[in-house]
Scaffold this motif. Structure first.
Motif, PDB file in Angstrom:
ATOM      1  N   ARG A  86       0.783  -1.109  -0.014  1.00 42.38           N
ATOM      2  CA  ARG A  86      -0.141   0.044  -0.160  1.00 42.38           C
ATOM      3  C   ARG A  86       0.916   1.240  -0.245  1.00 42.38           C
ATOM      4  O   ARG A  86       1.674   1.531   0.862  1.00 42.38           O
ATOM      5  CB  ARG A  86      -1.105  -0.066   1.341  1.00 42.38           C
ATOM      6  CG  ARG A  86      -1.810   1.271   1.321  1.00 42.38           C
ATOM      7  CD  ARG A  86      -3.014   0.837   2.244  1.00 42.38           C
ATOM      8  NE  ARG A  86      -3.767  -0.391   2.077  1.00 42.38           N
ATOM      9  CZ  ARG A  86      -4.512  -1.013   2.938  1.00 42.38           C
ATOM     10  NH1 ARG A  86      -3.967  -0.662   4.277  1.00 42.38           N
ATOM     11  NH2 ARG A  86      -4.668  -1.948   2.480  1.00 42.38           N
ATOM     12  N   TRP A  87       0.882   2.030  -0.873  1.00 43.82           N
ATOM     13  CA  TRP A  87       1.747   2.962  -1.178  1.00 43.82           C
ATOM     14  C   TRP A  87       0.815   4.378  -1.079  1.00 43.82           C
ATOM     15  O   TRP A  87       0.195   5.014  -1.836  1.00 43.82           O
ATOM     16  CB  TRP A  87       2.387   3.320  -2.594  1.00 43.82           C
ATOM     17  CG  TRP A  87       3.314   4.183  -3.089  1.00 43.82           C
ATOM     18  CD1 TRP A  87       3.740   5.210  -2.188  1.00 43.82           C
ATOM     19  CD2 TRP A  87       4.498   4.024  -3.974  1.00 43.82           C
ATOM     20  NE1 TRP A  87       4.773   5.787  -2.782  1.00 43.82           N
ATOM     21  CE2 TRP A  87       5.326   5.016  -3.724  1.00 43.82           C
ATOM     22  CE3 TRP A  87       4.786   2.786  -4.951  1.00 43.82           C
ATOM     23  CZ2 TRP A  87       6.212   5.030  -4.542  1.00 43.82           C
ATOM     24  CZ3 TRP A  87       5.759   3.306  -5.908  1.00 43.82           C
ATOM     25  CH2 TRP A  87       6.587   4.220  -5.542  1.00 43.82           C
ATOM     26  N   VAL A  88       0.789   4.836   0.032  1.00 41.43           N
ATOM     27  CA  VAL A  88      -0.059   6.065   0.622  1.00 41.43           C
ATOM     28  C   VAL A  88       0.908   7.130   0.256  1.00 41.43           C
ATOM     29  O   VAL A  88       2.219   7.369   0.043  1.00 41.43           O
ATOM     30  CB  VAL A  88      -0.228   6.145   1.883  1.00 41.43           C
ATOM     31  CG1 VAL A  88      -1.176   4.888   2.256  1.00 41.43           C
ATOM     32  CG2 VAL A  88       1.007   6.147   2.890  1.00 41.43           C
ATOM     33  N   GLY A  89       0.190   8.346  -0.044  1.00 44.08           N
ATOM     34  CA  GLY A  89       0.954   9.588  -0.884  1.00 44.08           C
ATOM     35  C   GLY A  89       1.896   9.289  -2.151  1.00 44.08           C
ATOM     36  O   GLY A  89       2.559   9.980  -2.336  1.00 44.08           O
ATOM     37  N   SER A  90       0.998   8.386  -2.879  1.00 47.09           N
ATOM     38  CA  SER A  90       1.738   8.112  -4.080  1.00 47.09           C
ATOM     39  C   SER A  90       2.036   9.116  -4.845  1.00 47.09           C
ATOM     40  O   SER A  90       2.930   9.221  -5.873  1.00 47.09           O
ATOM     41  CB  SER A  90       1.209   7.048  -4.770  1.00 47.09           C
ATOM     42  OG  SER A  90      -0.153   7.044  -5.102  1.00 47.09           O
ATOM     43  N   GLU A  91       1.045  10.241  -4.973  1.00 45.13           N
ATOM     44  CA  GLU A  91       1.095  11.509  -5.873  1.00 45.13           C
ATOM     45  C   GLU A  91       2.296  12.276  -5.524  1.00 45.13           C
ATOM     46  O   GLU A  91       2.923  12.484  -6.302  1.00 45.13           O
ATOM     47  CB  GLU A  91      -0.223  12.328  -5.815  1.00 45.13           C
ATOM     48  CG  GLU A  91      -1.327  11.574  -6.702  1.00 45.13           C
ATOM     49  CD  GLU A  91      -0.960  10.980  -8.127  1.00 45.13           C
ATOM     50  OE1 GLU A  91      -0.379  11.874  -8.886  1.00 45.13           O
ATOM     51  OE2 GLU A  91      -1.148  10.018  -8.624  1.00 45.13           O
ATOM     52  N   THR A  92       2.387  12.206  -4.311  1.00 42.80           N
ATOM     53  CA  THR A  92       3.735  13.071  -3.550  1.00 42.80           C
ATOM     54  C   THR A  92       4.902  12.336  -4.285  1.00 42.80           C
ATOM     55  O   THR A  92       6.071  12.805  -4.675  1.00 42.80           O
ATOM     56  CB  THR A  92       3.917  13.245  -2.116  1.00 42.80           C
ATOM     57  OG1 THR A  92       2.544  13.926  -1.746  1.00 42.80           O
ATOM     58  CG2 THR A  92       5.168  13.633  -1.737  1.00 42.80           C
ATOM     59  N   SER A  93       4.812  10.722  -4.282  1.00 43.14           N
ATOM     60  CA  SER A  93       5.906  10.068  -4.721  1.00 43.14           C
ATOM     61  C   SER A  93       6.245  10.577  -6.261  1.00 43.14           C
ATOM     62  O   SER A  93       7.021  10.310  -6.864  1.00 43.14           O
ATOM     63  CB  SER A  93       5.867   8.746  -4.548  1.00 43.14           C
ATOM     64  OG  SER A  93       5.927   8.354  -3.178  1.00 43.14           O
ATOM     65  N   ARG A  94       5.164  10.306  -6.877  1.00 43.67           N
ATOM     66  CA  ARG A  94       5.072  10.471  -8.295  1.00 43.67           C
ATOM     67  C   ARG A  94       5.784  11.950  -8.878  1.00 43.67           C
ATOM     68  O   ARG A  94       6.674  11.913  -9.557  1.00 43.67           O
ATOM     69  CB  ARG A  94       3.776  10.619  -8.933  1.00 43.67           C
ATOM     70  CG  ARG A  94       3.643  10.845 -10.535  1.00 43.67           C
ATOM     71  CD  ARG A  94       2.080  10.974 -11.060  1.00 43.67           C
ATOM     72  NE  ARG A  94       1.305   9.801 -10.654  1.00 43.67           N
ATOM     73  CZ  ARG A  94       1.296   8.655 -11.312  1.00 43.67           C
ATOM     74  NH1 ARG A  94       1.882   8.553 -12.429  1.00 43.67           N
ATOM     75  NH2 ARG A  94       0.236   7.961 -10.916  1.00 43.67           N
TER      76      ARG A  94
END
Length: 136
Positions: free
Chosen positions: A59-67
């Motif tokens: 589960r990758w939370v904050g994935s848009e930040t990571s993107r």
């Protein structure tokens, strides 16, 4: 009946580059430290490097930040670091990828990491590993 899988959580707000992602991902592993090599990520996902056996959910939370953190600038930085050690037969291809990343084109590190993880899940070439990716 759906079986319950262990859930490992990567927090995309806890890093802003590939080295930070490697530290965050390694936090999930028992007795192993992944150092950011994408080939080695494949090995980790196959199992035996501190991940649950018989499948798990990433589960990758904050994935848009990571993107954004693992976008074209970080992709270019990684390729710049790799270029001196690239086999001469692959140098032109890596240079072309580097030039594209500098122009803001082509797959990003985020895209590559997500593709690697998905390859180990449903419909992927290594789906027997049973890794389910949830981006949120």
């Amino acid at each position: 009946m759906t079986r319950d899988l262990p859930v490992l959580v990567v927090d995309g707000t806890r890093f802003d580059d590939l080295d930070g992602f490697a530290r965050e991902f390694s936090r999930l592993l028992s007795g192993y430290t992944w150092r950011g090599n994408l080939d080695a990520l494949n090995d980790v996902l196959r199992g035996g490097y501190g991940t649950p056996t018989d499948g798990w959910v990433l589960r990758w939370v904050g994935s848009e930040t990571s993107r954004a953190a693992l976008g074209h600038p970080e992709t270019a930085r990684r390729l710049e670091r790799l270029l001196p050690s690239v086999d001469p037969s692959n140098r032109a291809a890596v240079t072309a990828r580097l030039d594209a990343a500098r122009r803001g084109e082509g797959p990003t590190l985020f895209d590559e990491i997500v593709a690697i993880i998905r390859d180990h899940g449903p419909g992927g070439r290594e789906s027997a590993d049973g890794i389910e990716l949830e981006l949120s």
